[in-house]
Scaffold this active site. Structure first.
Site, PDB file in Angstrom:
ATOM      1  N   GLU A  64       1.807 -10.075   0.672  1.00 11.54           N
ATOM      2  CA  GLU A  64       1.634 -10.598   1.810  1.00 11.54           C
ATOM      3  C   GLU A  64       0.590 -11.759   2.045  1.00 11.54           C
ATOM      4  OE1 GLU A  64       2.532  -6.649   4.274  1.00 11.54           O
ATOM      5  OE2 GLU A  64       1.284  -6.457   3.130  1.00 11.54           O
TER       6      GLU A  64
ATOM      7  N   GLU B 219       7.195  -2.074   0.062  1.00  8.04           N
ATOM      8  CA  GLU B 219       6.318  -0.271   0.635  1.00  8.04           C
ATOM      9  C   GLU B 219       7.046   0.421   0.872  1.00  8.04           C
ATOM     10  OE1 GLU B 219       3.482  -3.590   0.981  1.00  8.04           O
ATOM     11  OE2 GLU B 219       5.963  -3.435   1.056  1.00  8.04           O
TER      12      GLU B 219
END
Length: 259
Positions: free
Chosen positions: A113, A133
């Site tokens: 990210e 995730e």
């Protein structure tokens, strides 16, 4: 070149008009704790505040970019978030200057990210990009679920997000996620070369490009065109625009002043 430490775990180095920002926790695979978040924030503030600096390059020490949030630190109550600026002080920051990710090794979870939060990505061919995730019962909430489908085709982005499986730097280049793919160990050098190419352009124009692109994201075309016209009006009255046109007419390299 001059090198400084902006926190205990982040260091900066000035390379010409570029600022090389290095997350320096190789033993923790550059996972983000509170100190890293504070250090990246300070480094980005340095980049934004200094008119001599035109471009930032973000990387990690020890052959790894970043493996995301430091879970051990999080369990102790440390936050990797900076209010108003997101994960590691970057993923929600509104920067006016270009930022390039130089990715070696792992860019996983929040590390991926961080790369997505940059304007350009240079990746080693054997780097690993992934958003795992979902394998921990979470989602890529540092902007990954929003940004990735805008960077690559929808179905490929959903494969990333729903399987959590990583891809190589070479594959990232094939998907259009990386601007440059390099041999292992060369990402920083190539990123700095790319940064040098950007610094040859007018700083006000670079900032205007970023502003208009952000303004055009998800809004009707008429609104984004209005922002574009406003920015163009500002640029046309700038000394840099006059210098750029004059230099072209005189067949010489422009000398930018950033005003």
């Amino acid at each position: 070149m001059s090198s400084t430490e902006v926190s205990t775990e982040v260091r900066t180095e000035r390379v010409g008009s570029s600022l090389l920002i290095t997350i320096d926790r190789p033993k923790a695979r550059n996972a983000v704790n509170a100190a890293v978040a504070a250090g990246v924030t300070a480094a980005l503030d340095e980049l934004e505040a200094d008119p001599e600096l035109r471009v930032g390059v973000l990387t990690g020490a020890g052959g790894t970019f970043c493996t995301g949030m430091d879970l051990k630190a999080a369990l102790k109550g440390e936050s990797p978030e900076v209010p108003g600026r997101g994960f590691a002080g970057l993923t929600e920051a509104q920067l006016s200057k270009p930022l390039i990710a130089a990715v070696e090794g792992y860019a996983l979870g929040g590390g991926c990210e961080l790369a997505l939060g940059c304007d350009l990505i240079v990746a080693a061919e054997d780097a690993k990009f992934g958003l795992p995730e979902v394998t921990r019962g979470l989602i890529a909430a540092g902007g990954g679920v929003i940004r990735l489908p805008k960077r690559i085709p929808y179905h490929l982005a959903m494969e990333f997000l729903l399987t959590g499986e990583p891809v190589s730097g070479s594959r990232a280049g094939e998907l259009g996620l990386a601007n440059r793919v390099t041999a292992s160990g060369e990402a920083v050098d190539v990123a700095l070369q790319l940064a040098e190419r950007l610094t040859a352009n007018a700083p006000l124009a670079l900032a205007a490009v970023k502003k208009v692109v952000r303004a055009a994201d998800g809004v009707p075309e008429a609104e984004s065109l209005a922002v574009m016209r406003k920015e163009m009006g500002v640029l046309m009255s700038s000394a840099d625009a006059h210098e750029g046109m004059t230099a072209f007419a005189e067949r010489r390299a422009p000398q930018w002043k950033g005003k």
